[in-house]
Design an enzyme around this catalytic site. Structure first.
Site, PDB file in Angstrom:
ATOM      1  N   GLN A  24      93.283  64.066 -12.242  1.00  0.00           N
ATOM      2  CA  GLN A  24      92.494  64.917 -11.365  1.00  0.00           C
ATOM      3  C   GLN A  24      93.292  66.060 -10.740  1.00  0.00           C
ATOM      4  O   GLN A  24      92.705  67.032 -10.278  1.00  0.00           O
ATOM      5  CB  GLN A  24      91.835  64.071 -10.265  1.00  0.00           C
ATOM      6  N   ARG A  81      99.074  57.904  -1.872  1.00  0.00           N
ATOM      7  CA  ARG A  81      98.750  57.094  -3.043  1.00  0.00           C
ATOM      8  C   ARG A  81      98.460  58.029  -4.212  1.00  0.00           C
ATOM      9  O   ARG A  81      97.587  58.888  -4.103  1.00  0.00           O
ATOM     10  CB  ARG A  81      97.527  56.227  -2.740  1.00  0.00           C
ATOM     11  N   HIS A 125      94.685  54.933 -13.383  1.00  0.00           N
ATOM     12  CA  HIS A 125      93.515  55.574 -12.789  1.00  0.00           C
ATOM     13  C   HIS A 125      92.760  56.280 -13.917  1.00  0.00           C
ATOM     14  O   HIS A 125      92.602  57.493 -13.933  1.00  0.00           O
ATOM     15  CB  HIS A 125      93.937  56.528 -11.667  1.00  0.00           C
ATOM     16  N   ASN A 169      92.966  51.060 -10.742  1.00  0.00           N
ATOM     17  CA  ASN A 169      92.003  51.640  -9.816  1.00  0.00           C
ATOM     18  C   ASN A 169      90.593  51.412 -10.347  1.00  0.00           C
ATOM     19  O   ASN A 169      90.276  51.817 -11.459  1.00  0.00           O
ATOM     20  CB  ASN A 169      92.210  53.147  -9.683  1.00  0.00           C
ATOM     21  N   GLU A 170      89.770  50.770  -9.557  1.00  0.00           N
ATOM     22  CA  GLU A 170      88.350  50.628  -9.845  1.00  0.00           C
ATOM     23  C   GLU A 170      88.068  50.255 -11.300  1.00  0.00           C
ATOM     24  O   GLU A 170      87.462  51.037 -12.047  1.00  0.00           O
ATOM     25  CB  GLU A 170      87.590  51.909  -9.483  1.00  0.00           C
ATOM     26  N   ASN A 299      88.087  50.483  -2.112  1.00  0.00           N
ATOM     27  CA  ASN A 299      87.601  51.860  -2.156  1.00  0.00           C
ATOM     28  C   ASN A 299      86.139  51.832  -1.754  1.00  0.00           C
ATOM     29  O   ASN A 299      85.360  51.065  -2.313  1.00  0.00           O
ATOM     30  CB  ASN A 299      87.707  52.445  -3.572  1.00  0.00           C
ATOM     31  N   TYR A 301      82.623  54.216  -0.581  1.00  0.00           N
ATOM     32  CA  TYR A 301      81.956  55.501  -0.344  1.00  0.00           C
ATOM     33  C   TYR A 301      80.563  55.340   0.255  1.00  0.00           C
ATOM     34  O   TYR A 301      80.201  56.029   1.189  1.00  0.00           O
ATOM     35  CB  TYR A 301      81.872  56.311  -1.649  1.00  0.00           C
ATOM     36  N   GLU A 375      90.659  54.170  -0.768  1.00  0.00           N
ATOM     37  CA  GLU A 375      89.908  55.421  -0.921  1.00  0.00           C
ATOM     38  C   GLU A 375      88.708  55.396   0.002  1.00  0.00           C
ATOM     39  O   GLU A 375      88.014  54.381   0.094  1.00  0.00           O
ATOM     40  CB  GLU A 375      89.360  55.615  -2.350  1.00  0.00           C
ATOM     41  N   TRP A 422      90.325  59.890   0.545  1.00  0.00           N
ATOM     42  CA  TRP A 422      90.085  60.541  -0.738  1.00  0.00           C
ATOM     43  C   TRP A 422      89.386  61.859  -0.463  1.00  0.00           C
ATOM     44  O   TRP A 422      88.269  61.829   0.017  1.00  0.00           O
ATOM     45  CB  TRP A 422      89.223  59.686  -1.684  1.00  0.00           C
ATOM     46  N   GLU A 429      86.679  66.393 -10.297  1.00  0.00           N
ATOM     47  CA  GLU A 429      85.872  65.221  -9.947  1.00  0.00           C
ATOM     48  C   GLU A 429      85.167  64.687 -11.207  1.00  0.00           C
ATOM     49  O   GLU A 429      83.957  64.653 -11.310  1.00  0.00           O
ATOM     50  CB  GLU A 429      84.901  65.579  -8.822  1.00  0.00           C
ATOM     51  N   TRP A 430      85.962  64.304 -12.194  1.00  0.00           N
ATOM     52  CA  TRP A 430      85.479  63.619 -13.396  1.00  0.00           C
ATOM     53  C   TRP A 430      84.299  64.346 -14.035  1.00  0.00           C
ATOM     54  O   TRP A 430      84.402  65.548 -14.272  1.00  0.00           O
ATOM     55  CB  TRP A 430      85.188  62.139 -13.066  1.00  0.00           C
TER      56      TRP A 430
HETATM   57  C1  PNW Z   1      86.311  57.090  -7.307  1.00  0.00           C
HETATM   58  N1  PNW Z   1      80.343  55.436  -8.926  1.00  0.00           N
HETATM   59  O1  PNW Z   1      85.416  57.325  -8.338  1.00  0.00           O
HETATM   60  C2  PNW Z   1      87.642  57.381  -7.948  1.00  0.00           C
HETATM   61  O2  PNW Z   1      88.613  56.400  -7.745  1.00  0.00           O
HETATM   62  C3  PNW Z   1      88.146  58.753  -7.696  1.00  0.00           C
HETATM   63  O3  PNW Z   1      88.976  59.128  -8.755  1.00  0.00           O
HETATM   64  C4  PNW Z   1      86.975  59.693  -7.484  1.00  0.00           C
HETATM   65  O4  PNW Z   1      87.360  61.025  -7.437  1.00  0.00           O
HETATM   66  C5  PNW Z   1      86.289  59.257  -6.214  1.00  0.00           C
HETATM   67  O5  PNW Z   1      85.931  57.892  -6.245  1.00  0.00           O
HETATM   68  C6  PNW Z   1      85.052  60.072  -5.862  1.00  0.00           C
HETATM   69  O6  PNW Z   1      84.071  59.931  -6.838  1.00  0.00           O
HETATM   70  C7  PNW Z   1      84.150  56.836  -8.394  1.00  0.00           C
HETATM   71  O7  PNW Z   1      79.592  56.039  -9.707  1.00  0.00           O
HETATM   72  C8  PNW Z   1      83.317  57.442  -9.309  1.00  0.00           C
HETATM   73  O8  PNW Z   1      80.004  54.419  -8.302  1.00  0.00           O
HETATM   74  C9  PNW Z   1      82.053  56.971  -9.488  1.00  0.00           C
HETATM   75  C10 PNW Z   1      81.620  55.894  -8.747  1.00  0.00           C
HETATM   76  C11 PNW Z   1      82.455  55.278  -7.830  1.00  0.00           C
HETATM   77  C12 PNW Z   1      83.732  55.767  -7.664  1.00  0.00           C
END
Ligand code: PNW
Length: 473
Positions: A24, A81, A125, A169-170, A299, A301, A375, A422, A429-430
């Site tokens: 990233q 991190r 990651h 990671n995740e 992590n 969100y 995160e 984060w 962002e992917w």
């Molecule tokens: C995480 N979802 O990604 C990652 O660890 C980071 O690299 C990323 O930038 C960040 O959160 C924000 O998106 C996720 O769809 C991506 O549930 C998608 C999901 C969760 C986490």
């Protein structure tokens, strides 16, 4: 959004960090012997990322790491991190390490240590060397062994100066967004393959934890970062509770079951029995995965809200990106709902109580295990004003709310040792490319200049004093 008027104070040793990941931010994808990872391939495949964005340059951290570390120090961060790009270190995913690749991470670590910033390394990651994907990727058992070998190389190279290690990671995203819904690299859509990938990621975690411990000083810690969903139901109806159970198993239990308790949840094995017979789980695997951990990374969100009954014609509201394939194998009878409340630019509902719930849950599930929020953060549509300053009061409110939730969890007895925002700066962002800005620091994608947003300055105040500064509405 201010939750209390009394000062919110944190323990003196609390880590005030920020997080990033290699693909990233680094760029320099063809330098010093690095070869493509699955994210290079995926982002260069038309239609896979917004605007066809790639990490070719990203925010050029590979060349600007010195300035970036100086910026972290200016922001009073005491922890950082980051992740290592596996294909910089082992271009084919096997064999001897490339010295120039290792050297980059050694320089970065030395720079951090010189500024009093504690490094935490994430080994994986999401950027699997493409050569390993060509051999089957995470659906192939051998990938777990290759990962352990790479972990050993890294532990040997940096174990003398980096104390905190995170294996994966995740892994949920790797397995289910990568191999099931296909919105992440490698973009496959095969439910059985995704479940196999999940097991091999678990195995990779266990094998790499042993490999690290074999070569590192005993004081170092080994952890994993899980995206650990908070799953809520629209009602207490048994059918809705069963739906939540299913999602909780697929999001959480599938990883923490073997990692923390040495077994997959029975309910998971049942719910997925028509997709796989789980013959990928070989004798001894669960013991290998069930390693004593030194810490757990969470992590967080946004929470999930589910009910029973399929609503296959309606839009999917699980916030996991655009795909006609679900990332939830065996859960076609579960419907995702939008949690009420304000949302970030990702469409993710803001709910700090979920973070408190999550911490307290793991405090119960893994008593005595130190926890880190590895995160947490928010994307907003940030723009510089005429003076070039970036005001992001929404992000300050988000951080204040979530850090207050962390503080509440500590007061309720949870051993939370640190928080990594984060992300340090805006980045790739992917699948969303550069459209979504998660940074505390703004990046101008033309000049690549960095400008701390007002949230970065607010967070710096918290890091400096150990107390959350007030939020101006
Ligand atoms: C995480 N979802 O990604 C990652 O660890 C980071 O690299 C990323 O930038 C960040 O959160 C924000 O998106 C996720 O769809 C991506 O549930 C998608 C999901 C969760 C986490």
């Amino acid at each position: 959004m201010t939750e209390s008027v009394t000062p919110v104070t944190f323990p003196p040793a609390f880590l005030w960090g920020a997080a990033t990941s290699a693909y990233q931010i680094e760029g320099a994808v063809r330098e010093d012997g690095r070869t493509p990872s699955i994210w290079d391939t995926f982002s260069h495949t038309p239609g896979k990322t917004a605007g066809g964005d790639t990490g070719d340059i990203a925010v050029d951290h590979y060349h600007r790491y010195r300035d970036d570390v100086a910026m972290m120090a200016d922001l009073s961060l005491n922890a950082y991190r980051f992740s290592v790009s596996w294909s910089r270190v082992q271009p084919t995913g096997r064999g001897p390490a490339v010295q120039r690749g290792l050297d980059f991470y050694r320089r970065l670590v030395d720079e951090l240590l010189a500024k009093g910033i504690k490094p935490a390394i994430t080994l994986y990651h999401w950027d699997l060397p493409q050569e390993l994907e060509d051999a089957g990727g995470w659906t192939e058992r051998d990938t777990a062994f290759r990962f352990a070998e790479y972990a050993g190389i890294m532990g040997e190279a940096l174990g003398d100066r980096v104390e905190q290690w995170i294996t994966l990671n995740e892994p949920w995203c790797s397995a289910f967004l990568g191999y099931c819904s296909g919105v992440h690299a490698p973009g496959r859509t095969d439910q059985a393959a995704a479940l196999r990938a999940a097991h091999h990621l678990n195995l990779a975690h266990g094998l790499s934890a042993s490999a690290l411990r074999a070569v590192m000083p005993a004081r170092n810690t080994v952890a994993v970062s899980l995206n650990s969903s908070v799953v809520r139901t629209v009602s207490q109806d048994p059918a809705d509770l069963a739906a939540a159970r299913k999602i909780d198993d697929l999001a959480n239990g599938i990883f923490h079951g073997p990692m923390l308790h040495g077994a997959y949840p029975e309910t998971l094995l049942e719910a997925t029995s028509s997709i796989t017979d789980w013959s990928c789980v070989q004798p001894g695997d669960l013991e290998t995965i069930h390693q004593p951990l030194d810490a757990l990374g969470l992590n967080y969100y946004t929470p999930a809200l589910v009910s029973a009954a399929s609503d296959t014609d309606g839009p999917r509201a699980d916030g996991h990106g655009e795909s006609s394939y679900s990332p939830w194998p065996g859960a076609d009878d579960v419907t995702f709902h939008q949690t009420p409340g304000d949302r970030t630019e990702m469409g993710w509902t803001i709910d700090p109580t979920g973070l408190h719930e999550l911490i307290m849950r793991y405090n119960r599930e893994a008593p005595g295990l130190p926890l880190y929020v590895t995160e947490n953060g928010a994307a907003y549509d940030d723009k510089p004003d005429a003076e070039g300053r970036v005001h992001d009061p929404e992000r300050i409110a988000y951080l204040h709310g979530h850090l207050s939730a962390v503080r509440r969890a500590i007061a309720d007895g949870a051993d939370v040792r640190g928080y990594y925002l984060w992300s340090l700066m805006d980045n790739f962002e992917w699948a969303y490319g550069y459209e979504k800005r998660f940074g505390a620091v703004y990046v101008d994608y033309t000049t690549l200049a960095r400008t701390p947003k007002s949230s970065a300055l607010w967070y710096a105040g918290a890091a400096r004093t150990g107390e959350l500064p007030p939020v101006q509405d």
